[in-house]
Design an enzyme around this catalytic site. Structure first.
Site, PDB file in Angstrom:
ATOM      1  N   ARG A   1       0.838  -1.218   0.000  1.00  0.00           N
ATOM      2  CA  ARG A   1       0.000   0.000   0.000  1.00  0.00           C
ATOM      3  C   ARG A   1       0.874   1.270   0.000  1.00  0.00           C
ATOM      4  O   ARG A   1       0.589   2.240   0.711  1.00  0.00           O
ATOM      5  CB  ARG A   1      -0.941   0.039   1.202  1.00  0.00           C
ATOM      6  CG  ARG A   1      -1.984  -1.024   1.240  1.00  0.00           C
ATOM      7  CD  ARG A   1      -2.994  -0.912   0.110  1.00  0.00           C
ATOM      8  NE  ARG A   1      -4.067  -1.860   0.301  1.00  0.00           N
ATOM      9  CZ  ARG A   1      -3.996  -3.152  -0.018  1.00  0.00           C
ATOM     10  NH1 ARG A   1      -2.893  -3.644  -0.570  1.00  0.00           N
ATOM     11  NH2 ARG A   1      -5.025  -3.950   0.180  1.00  0.00           N
TER      12      ARG A   1
ATOM     13  N   SER B   1     -10.088  -0.368   3.892  1.00  0.00           N
ATOM     14  CA  SER B   1      -9.337  -0.647   5.127  1.00  0.00           C
ATOM     15  C   SER B   1      -8.788   0.657   5.687  1.00  0.00           C
ATOM     16  O   SER B   1      -8.130   1.400   4.967  1.00  0.00           O
ATOM     17  CB  SER B   1      -8.157  -1.573   4.835  1.00  0.00           C
ATOM     18  OG  SER B   1      -8.610  -2.804   4.343  1.00  0.00           O
TER      19      SER B   1
ATOM     20  N   GLU C   1      -4.106   3.852   6.997  1.00  0.00           N
ATOM     21  CA  GLU C   1      -3.831   3.565   5.589  1.00  0.00           C
ATOM     22  C   GLU C   1      -4.210   4.696   4.630  1.00  0.00           C
ATOM     23  O   GLU C   1      -3.413   5.053   3.763  1.00  0.00           O
ATOM     24  CB  GLU C   1      -4.529   2.254   5.219  1.00  0.00           C
ATOM     25  CG  GLU C   1      -3.963   1.577   4.002  1.00  0.00           C
ATOM     26  CD  GLU C   1      -4.773   1.908   2.783  1.00  0.00           C
ATOM     27  OE1 GLU C   1      -4.203   2.496   1.848  1.00  0.00           O
ATOM     28  OE2 GLU C   1      -5.962   1.593   2.752  1.00  0.00           O
TER      29      GLU C   1
HETATM   30  N1  EPU Z   1     -10.720 -10.626  10.562  1.00  0.00           N
HETATM   31  C1  EPU Z   1     -11.376 -10.737  11.767  1.00  0.00           C
HETATM   32  N2  EPU Z   1     -12.274  -9.764  12.111  1.00  0.00           N
HETATM   33  C2  EPU Z   1     -12.565  -8.717  11.298  1.00  0.00           C
HETATM   34  C3  EPU Z   1     -11.893  -8.604  10.077  1.00  0.00           C
HETATM   35  C4  EPU Z   1     -10.972  -9.569   9.715  1.00  0.00           C
HETATM   36  O1  EPU Z   1     -11.149 -11.665  12.529  1.00  0.00           O
HETATM   37  O2  EPU Z   1     -13.393  -7.893  11.684  1.00  0.00           O
HETATM   38  C5  EPU Z   1      -9.798 -11.679  10.150  1.00  0.00           C
HETATM   39  C6  EPU Z   1     -10.497 -12.575   9.131  1.00  0.00           C
HETATM   40  O3  EPU Z   1     -11.039 -13.683   9.764  1.00  0.00           O
HETATM   41  C7  EPU Z   1      -9.406 -12.970   8.192  1.00  0.00           C
HETATM   42  C8  EPU Z   1      -8.329 -11.918   8.357  1.00  0.00           C
HETATM   43  O4  EPU Z   1      -8.693 -11.128   9.475  1.00  0.00           O
HETATM   44  O5  EPU Z   1      -8.873 -14.193   8.584  1.00  0.00           O
HETATM   45  C9  EPU Z   1      -8.147 -11.085   7.127  1.00  0.00           C
HETATM   46  O6  EPU Z   1      -9.353 -10.433   6.787  1.00  0.00           O
HETATM   47  P1  EPU Z   1      -9.741 -10.122   5.256  1.00  0.00           P
HETATM   48  O7  EPU Z   1      -9.521 -11.307   4.398  1.00  0.00           O
HETATM   49  O8  EPU Z   1     -11.078  -9.482   5.269  1.00  0.00           O
HETATM   50  O9  EPU Z   1      -8.654  -9.121   4.744  1.00  0.00           O
HETATM   51  P2  EPU Z   1      -7.977  -7.882   5.438  1.00  0.00           P
HETATM   52  O10 EPU Z   1      -6.633  -8.233   5.907  1.00  0.00           O
HETATM   53  O11 EPU Z   1      -8.921  -7.329   6.424  1.00  0.00           O
HETATM   54  C10 EPU Z   1      -6.864  -7.019   3.218  1.00  0.00           C
HETATM   55  C11 EPU Z   1      -6.713  -5.680   2.551  1.00  0.00           C
HETATM   56  C12 EPU Z   1      -7.975  -5.342   1.760  1.00  0.00           C
HETATM   57  C13 EPU Z   1      -8.206  -6.437   0.734  1.00  0.00           C
HETATM   58  C14 EPU Z   1      -8.314  -7.782   1.455  1.00  0.00           C
HETATM   59  C15 EPU Z   1      -8.409  -8.942   0.483  1.00  0.00           C
HETATM   60  C16 EPU Z   1      -5.208  -4.303   3.853  1.00  0.00           C
HETATM   61  C17 EPU Z   1      -5.079  -3.191   4.828  1.00  0.00           C
HETATM   62  N3  EPU Z   1      -6.443  -4.641   3.524  1.00  0.00           N
HETATM   63  O12 EPU Z   1      -7.896  -6.875   4.204  1.00  0.00           O
HETATM   64  O13 EPU Z   1      -7.751  -4.126   1.079  1.00  0.00           O
HETATM   65  O14 EPU Z   1      -9.390  -6.204  -0.013  1.00  0.00           O
HETATM   66  O15 EPU Z   1      -7.139  -8.021   2.257  1.00  0.00           O
HETATM   67  O16 EPU Z   1      -7.190  -9.081  -0.188  1.00  0.00           O
HETATM   68  O17 EPU Z   1      -4.197  -4.826   3.389  1.00  0.00           O
HETATM   69  C18 EPU Z   1      -8.001  -1.735   1.261  1.00  0.00           C
HETATM   70  O18 EPU Z   1      -6.780  -1.646   1.157  1.00  0.00           O
HETATM   71  O19 EPU Z   1      -8.724  -0.720   1.381  1.00  0.00           O
HETATM   72  C19 EPU Z   1      -8.625  -3.053   1.249  1.00  0.00           C
HETATM   73  C20 EPU Z   1      -9.940  -3.211   1.399  1.00  0.00           C
END
Ligand code: EPU
Length: 341
Positions: A166, A240, A336
């Site tokens: 990012r 995010s 972010e």
């Molecule tokens: N999780 C929780 N509780 C929550 C949210 C997430 O326990 O409220 C756990 C989930 O169970 C999962 C893990 O955290 O195992 C990861 O969650 P998720 O797959 O939703 O992805 P993320 O890490 O929250 C990242 C990116 C997103 C992108 C997704 C999919 C960042 C900061 N965010 O989110 O990017 O769409 O992966 O690749 O890297 C953005 O940058 O604006 C964005 C939405």
């Protein structure tokens, strides 16, 4: 082509949080030929400039005593290369998701996992957008930009953009210096889907799909995103709100001993990436609301504006979350989106 500089314009329609702050001056850029006029205006007024694409990664905390330029440069081109790849160029003001769908319809593959990311093509390299195991830098070959300092057009290869998680040099080293006018990608004529990332395989199974077609995968990714992330038109947000923290593997080992259920991903050698959403969720913030500022009920990493929250309300809430996560885990979460002024 001349360009009009309007005064005291509300930015509410131009940021996905829907914050009602105003810009002292405002202009819509439709053609790179208008850039010298913008440069003259900046030199005359001595005001800083903020270029806005979809406004989907912005936190505006007060009225901006500056020039805000909405980048709406259009244009799509596609050309087959001798090596079997295809080179695709899009104007910076093109809408990202429409662009992704167009590439897939034209038989150019590689961007399908980045479906439904809000924003414009020109904003995508600034934070090296990424989702479901793919980042913009994996497919981008170069971009065209205008250097406001020298008044010259410049080309940056992907290597020169210093892409990180990012992150790019446009976000960190040179904010406000370069205006991206077009981005060129190298796509494949062969479809090699990336399916390993969390959620995709389970969804394919649920839909009884063995090997998805490109547009089918794009639809599936869009559905996963829609289930987890609020649509800005319905509920203001900037995706995010925090980055997933990257920590030395040894530190993560210690944390894992205390919190075995903590969500951890592999990263570069010696480091692991933690799910910030899990850390925030673990602390009970999911669904929290204070006034019109809140934490999304389906995804703790997303802060939302229920209507009348200000950028400061959101920053205050973010601060409380950061303090709580720091106290519990000793990890300082990094915000972010870009905050102005
Ligand atoms: N999780 C929780 N509780 C929550 C949210 C997430 O326990 O409220 C756990 C989930 O169970 C999962 C893990 O955290 O195992 C990861 O969650 P998720 O797959 O939703 O992805 P993320 O890490 O929250 C990242 C990116 C997103 C992108 C997704 C999919 C960042 C900061 N965010 O989110 O990017 O769409 O992966 O690749 O890297 C953005 O940058 O604006 C964005 C939405």
């Amino acid at each position: 082509m001349s360009i009009e500089f309007q005064e005291n314009i509300s930015l509410k329609p131009y940021n996905s949080f829907g914050f009602d702050v105003s810009a002292r001056y405002f202009a819509v850029l439709e053609d790179a030929g208008q850039l010298p006029a913008i440069r003259d205006f900046i030199a005359r007024t001595k005001l800083p400039v903020l270029f806005v694409g979809g406004g989907s990664n912005l936190v505006l905390t007060a009225d901006l005593n500056q020039l805000v330029v909405l980048n709406r440069i259009q244009g799509l081109q596609m050309q087959d290369q001798a090596d079997g790849t295809v080179s695709v160029t899009a104007g910076a003001g093109e809408e990202w998701h429409a662009f992704v769908r167009w590439t897939l319809e034209q038989g150019g593959y590689g961007l399908e996992n980045l479906s439904l990311i809000p924003g414009t093509v020109g904003a995508a390299p600034i934070q090296n957008i990424g989702a479901y195991g793919v980042e913009l830098k994996d497919c981008m070959s170069f971009l065209d930009a205008f250097d406001l300092e020298t008044g010259e057009s410049v080309v940056f290869t992907a290597d020169e953009c210093q892409f990180g998680y990012r992150d790019s040099l446009f976000k960190t080293r040179f904010p406000g210096r370069y205006l991206i006018t077009a981005v060129t990608f190298t796509l494949s004529r062969e479809f090699n889907p990336v399916l390993h990332y969390g959620g995709i395989e389970a969804q394919l199974k649920a839909r009884h799909i063995h090997s998805p077609e490109p547009l089918q995968l794009s639809d599936l990714i869009s559905d996963i995103r829609q289930a987890k992330l609020p649509q800005p038109a319905q509920l203001g947000n900037a995706g995010s709100f925090f980055k997933n923290p990257v920590l030395p593997a040894a530190k993560v080992e210690q944390l894992k001993a205390d919190y075995p259920e903590m969500v951890v991903f592999a990263d570069r050698p010696g480091y692991c990436k933690l799910a910030a959403g899990w850390l925030i969720d673990r602390q009970g913030w999911k669904g929290f609301r204070q006034g019109d500022a809140g934490v999304y009920s389906q995804q703790a990493l997303v802060l939302v504006n229920y209507g009348a929250a200000s950028g400061m309300d959101i920053i205050e809430l973010a601060g409380a979350i950061q303090a709580d996560v720091y106290q519990q885990f000793g990890i300082m979460l990094e915000i972010e989106p870009r905050c102005y002024p």
